[in-house]
Design an enzyme around this catalytic site. Sequence first.
Site, PDB file in Angstrom:
ATOM      1  N   GLY A  12      16.021   6.846  -9.538  1.00 63.34           N
ATOM      2  CA  GLY A  12      15.420   5.404  -9.697  1.00 63.34           C
ATOM      3  C   GLY A  12      13.778   5.619 -10.070  1.00 63.34           C
ATOM      4  O   GLY A  12      13.639   6.052  -9.268  1.00 63.34           O
TER       5      GLY A  12
ATOM      6  N   TYR B  50      11.232  -0.485  -8.439  1.00 61.37           N
ATOM      7  CA  TYR B  50      10.199  -1.052  -7.005  1.00 61.37           C
ATOM      8  C   TYR B  50      10.121  -0.084  -5.925  1.00 61.37           C
ATOM      9  O   TYR B  50       9.521   0.790  -5.238  1.00 61.37           O
ATOM     10  CB  TYR B  50      10.393  -2.285  -6.440  1.00 61.37           C
ATOM     11  CG  TYR B  50      10.279  -3.545  -8.111  1.00 61.37           C
ATOM     12  CD1 TYR B  50       8.633  -3.437  -8.765  1.00 61.37           C
ATOM     13  CD2 TYR B  50      11.136  -3.397  -8.642  1.00 61.37           C
ATOM     14  CE1 TYR B  50       8.805  -4.774  -9.662  1.00 61.37           C
ATOM     15  CE2 TYR B  50      11.014  -4.824  -9.839  1.00 61.37           C
ATOM     16  CZ  TYR B  50      10.426  -4.897 -10.587  1.00 61.37           C
ATOM     17  OH  TYR B  50      10.013  -6.167 -11.646  1.00 61.37           O
TER      18      TYR B  50
ATOM     19  N   ALA C 298      11.885   3.095  -5.571  1.00 57.17           N
ATOM     20  CA  ALA C 298      11.206   3.655  -6.068  1.00 57.17           C
ATOM     21  C   ALA C 298      10.297   4.144  -5.778  1.00 57.17           C
ATOM     22  O   ALA C 298       9.764   6.038  -4.892  1.00 57.17           O
ATOM     23  CB  ALA C 298      12.142   4.192  -6.727  1.00 57.17           C
ATOM     24  N   LEU C 299       9.220   3.678  -6.560  1.00 60.09           N
ATOM     25  CA  LEU C 299       8.114   4.103  -6.539  1.00 60.09           C
ATOM     26  C   LEU C 299       7.040   3.720  -5.763  1.00 60.09           C
ATOM     27  O   LEU C 299       6.003   4.349  -5.013  1.00 60.09           O
ATOM     28  CB  LEU C 299       7.200   3.616  -7.783  1.00 60.09           C
ATOM     29  CG  LEU C 299       7.789   3.056  -8.845  1.00 60.09           C
ATOM     30  CD1 LEU C 299       7.223   2.085 -10.258  1.00 60.09           C
ATOM     31  CD2 LEU C 299       8.499   4.632  -9.487  1.00 60.09           C
TER      32      LEU C 299
ATOM     33  N   HIS D 172     -19.129 -14.397  -4.789  1.00 65.41           N
ATOM     34  CA  HIS D 172     -18.887 -12.976  -5.047  1.00 65.41           C
ATOM     35  C   HIS D 172     -19.533 -12.442  -4.272  1.00 65.41           C
ATOM     36  O   HIS D 172     -20.144 -12.610  -3.185  1.00 65.41           O
ATOM     37  CB  HIS D 172     -20.257 -13.922  -5.912  1.00 65.41           C
ATOM     38  CG  HIS D 172     -21.444 -12.016  -6.236  1.00 65.41           C
ATOM     39  ND1 HIS D 172     -20.471 -11.516  -7.395  1.00 65.41           N
ATOM     40  CD2 HIS D 172     -21.774 -11.007  -6.081  1.00 65.41           C
ATOM     41  CE1 HIS D 172     -21.165 -10.026  -8.155  1.00 65.41           C
ATOM     42  NE2 HIS D 172     -22.033 -10.366  -6.714  1.00 65.41           N
TER      43      HIS D 172
END
Length: 459
Positions: A180, A183, A185-186, A444
């Site tokens: 697979g 999502y 699997a990774l 910032h």
Amino acid sequence: MKHYDAIVIGSGQAGSPLCKKLAKQGKKTALIERRYIGGTCVNDGCTPTKTWLGSAKAAYNAQHAKHVGVHVDGYHVDLKKIKHRKEEIVLKSRNGSLKSMEQTPNLDIYFAEASFTGHKTLKLKLNNGGEEELSADLIFINVGAAPAIPDIEGLKDIDYLTSTGILELEEIPGHLAILGGSYIALEFAQMFRRFGSKVTILERGPRIMSHEDDDIADEIARILREEEISILTDTHATRFSKDSEGITIDFKTQDQHGTLNATHVLVATGRKPQTEKLGMDKTGVTLTEKCFIPVNNKLETVVPGIYALGDVNGGPAFTHISYNDYTIVYRNLFEGANLTTTGRPVPYCMFTDPQLGRIGITEKQAREQGYNYKAVKLSMKHVARAVELGDTRGMMKAIVDLDTRKILGAAILGEEGGEVVSVLQMAMMGGITYDEIRYCVFAHPTYSESLNNLFMQLD
């Protein structure tokens, strides 16, 4: 037979809060849970996996700290300690929820397997032995989903792992092969590579992340390959065999056959609803072709008073959607609301490193749906915060409607991508245009500040 005002089957992210709310409204309520309070998210999904990913991130930082002038020598990964930390966090959450339920008046808890025997009647096989028969005026089903296992020769004979079983390992796999390329699997692929495993992904399709745009999927693949994760696409596992030296995987690609040797195999090819033993036919509800419980946009089945919430109804399979299902049902029943699932936002985040935060439609979907759109991108190499922290992997991408100047969708692949995409989700919900965002005053240096630069490209 015991009669209740309401029965909740399953204690996932819809069932757990719902049973307490029902009881607090004076409804005599029964909660039926087959395994652990908290469902997949607390016990096998979000909580434990993100705990392990925290450890994997620490290992990655130790290895790459030299790039920012910090040298970490001699670190090692203690998987037993990682597992122990995970179990502590899971148990704290699970036991806290159970204690809260036990202290809720009007709420009875049954640890049992439930199956329908009639229109609104249930038989329980209690975990500690014996049976009970219950009935109720209102029934809410939140039984979730489980890993789907493909029918491949030899797979059932090799002690394969799923997203549940892999979290019980106490030794790092030598070579983890993963079936697979989406999502789950990774996340596991990157996690175990960082723990020290060799990792190979076998994906049947032409690329990983089939639900994402090509450029996003390609960038994720590039990031994973930089960490020496092997990704084999258009690859079908055809046979598994096991001997004293490990597991042999026979596979075929478009034009050739090959073999792969691994020590462990993780099956991450999708999930299926846990409806097999419910006996929904006894209620008059017919399951879909893929065995989901069909519901209308108020989450009610064709039988008035029977609802299905979360993964089991075939909607978006995310914890936060299950919880939102609960809020819709509860507010409609007890607050006089008229809420539906139609048009609700469906954000999600894949917790690879960097994260992929997503909201709205993809560029492909905008094109297919006929929008007059434009896609804008910004490499994280041009995001000041990313440069300063020393991690410029990834990109920002947004799809905008050129007629209304509103945002149609976004993908933020970068550090804290899930948090940044939430800014765009709220803009979409509030009808804020990209003009307003590009001239907005953000603090910032933050990641969100670079949304100014992303939308400046639309001049």
